[in-house]
Structure formats: structure tokens, C-alpha cells
Design an enzyme around this catalytic site. Structure first.
Site, short mmCIF file in Angstrom:
data_model
loop_
_atom_site.label_atom_id
_atom_site.label_comp_id
_atom_site.label_asym_id
_atom_site.label_seq_id
_atom_site.Cartn_x
_atom_site.Cartn_y
_atom_site.Cartn_z
N ARG A 101 0.89 -1.18 0.00
CA ARG A 101 0.00 0.00 0.00
C ARG A 101 0.93 1.23 0.00
O ARG A 101 1.94 1.22 0.70
CB ARG A 101 -0.92 0.02 1.23
CG ARG A 101 -1.96 -1.11 1.23
CD ARG A 101 -2.94 -0.94 2.40
NE ARG A 101 -3.91 0.10 2.14
CZ ARG A 101 -4.74 0.59 3.08
NH1 ARG A 101 -4.69 0.14 4.32
NH2 ARG A 101 -5.63 1.51 2.77
N ASP A 108 -1.57 8.81 8.33
CA ASP A 108 -0.85 7.80 7.56
C ASP A 108 0.52 8.28 7.12
O ASP A 108 1.43 7.48 6.90
CB ASP A 108 -1.67 7.36 6.35
CG ASP A 108 -2.82 6.48 6.81
OD1 ASP A 108 -3.86 7.03 7.20
OD2 ASP A 108 -2.64 5.25 6.83
O1 MRU Z 1 -7.27 2.40 4.90
P1 MRU Z 1 -6.93 2.28 6.36
O2 MRU Z 1 -8.04 1.69 7.16
O3 MRU Z 1 -5.61 1.59 6.59
O4 MRU Z 1 -6.76 3.78 6.84
C1 MRU Z 1 -6.37 4.02 8.16
C2 MRU Z 1 -6.37 5.45 8.53
O5 MRU Z 1 -6.58 6.33 7.72
C3 MRU Z 1 -6.02 5.77 9.96
O6 MRU Z 1 -6.65 6.95 10.36
C4 MRU Z 1 -4.50 5.95 10.07
O7 MRU Z 1 -3.82 4.86 9.54
C5 MRU Z 1 -4.08 6.16 11.47
S1 MRU Z 1 -4.27 4.73 12.45
C6 MRU Z 1 -3.60 4.97 13.98
#
Ligand code: MRU
Length: 327
Positions: free
Chosen positions: A79, A224
Site C-alpha cells: 500500500r 498515515d
Molecule cells: O485504509 P486504512 O483503514 O488503513 O486507513 C487508516 C487510517 O486512515 C487511519 O486513520 C491511520 O492509519 C491512522 S491509524 C492509527
């Protein structure tokens, strides 16, 4: 409390987040391909948990005497947006010259550190919330899932809720359902229910209206990837929340471990945004409908009250003048 992701006896064991809240089940992944697939299907997800997945994936590859550098590349690019994934891969890979036991030890160190770092970051952030928000008890708004399930343990933005709830200071959490994969409705709501924190789910589109009605004291989100200037990539919809929060003079606080900071990146314009399959959006559309399905967006630092890591509090401009307090 079980870790979201851990090392089994020669495998990577995860809580299958695609099965929650209906079923709590573990997946034992004994191939790197299986782990990459689990990452891409969001069976394990959330930036810090992805960091752990990257590190454990490299350990798995080394344990099986595979081509570790090739596997590391597959893992790091599974990802594109959460910088933690490549960070975790790099940390474990850095020990390859010392042998597979050293690689595994480093991966396990990533896991061991995670809960402590998130606890510390979310404690700092709870102090920001208490300083910025005069009302008690607090009404908090959460987007996506930045809880235990998004980390190895404890959580980042939801970790703030745990600290404040321990002090009896939370009236309710408004949980954005988080279209299209419903990390809020499925995962955040599940965690809040387990911890007996009062919450209500709402459609993402209701967040600005809740702010306008005076139902929100503070918005709390994870991240992220955080660029050097404080711009933040997080789940799609975060940017809109920050604009609405600024308009309504509501503090907007981002919480993450420092492994989410990409200091090589000057600003958010350079962040690669994952685009996901149209099929996640077309269940109710006419046959053949096309879709725009970015998984993340970038919120500029000037809409953010504070970006908080275990290392400290970085203040932005996203708060009202009358709520300003000296750090
Ligand atoms: O697509 P995802 O579910 O992996 O996205 C996760 C998020 O956007 C969270 O807010 C981020 O990773 C922070 S988690 C502590």
C-alpha cells in the site's frame, strides 16, 4: 488484550479486521504473499499496524530463507500512503546482515515499542484537548479507526479517548462511519463498545452538521503520513472535516507515533494517495458506473490545531483565536 498483529511460531498472526464486528477471528499467515494480500484487503490496516506488518513480513521471509530483499520490496509497496509500512520493512531489513534471529528481534522490538509510543503520544494529545476545550464532559468526533486495531496496541487518536475516559471526561464519541469500507462503523464502534465508552455512529456527511449544531468539542484523527511542514495524509474525508472544524472554530488534533513522520517530504503535495477499486463504491450504482475512490486525502497544517507524536506537540493554525493557550 491481544495484540492486533504478532509473531506466531513461524508465522504472522493478525486479528482479521474484515470479519469484525460480527466475528473475532485470528488469521495465521505463513507466507509473505499471504501477508501482502492481507494488507491489501485491509485484514490488517492502520498505519502503525502496517509498520508492524512490514517488519514481521521481513522476519517471515528471513525465517523461511527466501529472497528477503525481493520480499521486502513487495511488502513495502503493498500500500503506498502509510509511510509506516516501508519504515517497518526498512527497520527489519537493516538487521539482515546480522542474520535471521537479529531480523526477528528487530521486528519484535517494533511491536514492543508501539504501545508505549502510542500511549505517550495520546497522553500528550489528551493534554492538548483539555487545554483547548473548556466544556466538560467532552464530545469528541472520530474518523476512520485509529484505535487498538490500527496499531499493535492502545491506539493513537482513539488512545486519547481511552486516557480521557479513564478520567471520566468523555460524554460521547461521534463516530464517522467512514465510507466506503466502514472502519468507523465496524471497528471504532466495536472498540468503543468493548471499552464501554458512549458513542453514536453517523454518516460521514453528518459531521459538519454536528459541528454546526454545537455537538462537537474536538475532532481527533490519526495519520498515515506527516510531511516535514506538518501536512497530514489520513483517511479520505479528513480534509473536509478539518475545513468544517476551522469554520466552526473547533480544535482539530492529529495523533500519531513519530514513525508516521516522513521528514524527507517537504509538504503534503508529494504524498502518494492510494486509489482503490471502483467495486468498493458501485454496489448501488447503475451497471458500468465509474468511480473516484481515493483512500486518503491531505490536510494542510494550517487547518490543524496540533500534530502530536510521542516526541511532542507541533502547533498549527487551525484553532480559534479565543481558544488559544500558550503551549
Ligand atoms: O485504509 P486504512 O483503514 O488503513 O486507513 C487508516 C487510517 O486512515 C487511519 O486513520 C491511520 O492509519 C491512522 S491509524 C492509527
Amino acid at each position: 488484550m491481544r495484540r492486533t498483529i504478532d509473531w506466531g511460531d513461524g508465522s504472522v498472526v493478525i486479528i482479521d479486521q474484515t470479519a469484525l464486528p460480527g466475528e473475532f477471528r485470528l488469521l495465521e499467515l505463513d507466507t509473505v504473499a499471504g501477508l501482502v494480500d492481507a494488507v491489501q484487503r485491509l485484514a490488517v490496516r492502520g498505519a502503525p499496524a502496517l509498520g508492524a506488518a512490514g517488519a514481521l513480513g521481513v522476519a517471515l521471509s528471513a525465517h523461511q530463507d527466501r529472497d528477503v530483499r525481493r520480499d521486502a520490496e513487495l511488502l513495502a509497496t503493498a500500500r503506498p500512503t502509510a509511510v509506516n509500512l516501508a519504515w517497518g520493512v526498512e527497520r527489519a531489513l537493516g538487521k539482515l546482515a546480522q542474520g535471521k534471529d537479529a531480523v526477528l528481534a528487530e521486528a519484535l522490538a517494533v511491536l514492543d515499542e508501539d504501545e508505549h509510543l502510542n500511549k505517550t503520544a495520546s497522553k500528550h494529545a489528551a493534554e492538548v484537548v483539555l487545554a483547548e476545550c473548556p466544556r466538560r464532559p467532552l464530545r469528541l468526533l472520530s474518523h476512520c479507526n485509529a484505535g487498538r486495531l490500527a496499531t499493535v496496541g492502545w491506539g493513537s487518536a482513539l488512545g486519547v479517548v481511552w486516557h480521557l475516559h479513564e478520567q471520566g471526561l468523555v460524554e460521547e464519541v461521534l463516530v464517522d462511519e467512514t465510507r466506503p469500507l466502514l472502519q468507523g462503523a465496524r471497528l471504532t464502534a466495536w472498540e468503543l463498545a468493548q471499552a464501554q465508552v458512549p458513542y453514536r455512529v453517523q454518516p460521514d456527511g453528518a459531521a459538519a452538521a454536528a459541528m454546526a449544531r454545537g455537538m462537537v468539542d474536538c475532532v481527533l484523527v490519526g495519520a498515515d503520513r506527516i510531511a516535514a511542514n506538518g501536512d497530514v495524509a489520513n483517511k479520505i474525508g479528513t480534509y473536509g472535516l478539518a475545513i468544517a472544524a476551522k469554520h466552526h472554530e473547533i480544535p482539530f488534533v492529529v495523533v500519531a507515533p513519530s514513525s508516521t513522520v516522513d521528514s524527507k517530504l517537504a509538504d503534503g503535495a508529494g504524498i502518494t494517495i492510494e486509489e482503490r477499486d471502483a467495486g468498493e463504491l458501485t454496489e448501488h450504482t447503475p451497471e458500468g458506473a465509474r468511480a473516484f475512490n481515493p483512500a486518503f486525502d491531505v490536510t494542510p497544517f494550517d487547518l490543524i490545531t496540533a500534530v502530536v507524536t510521542e516526541e511532542g506537540i507541533f502547533r498549527g493554525e487551525g484553532r480559534s483565536r479565543d481558544r488559544r493557550r500558550s503551549p
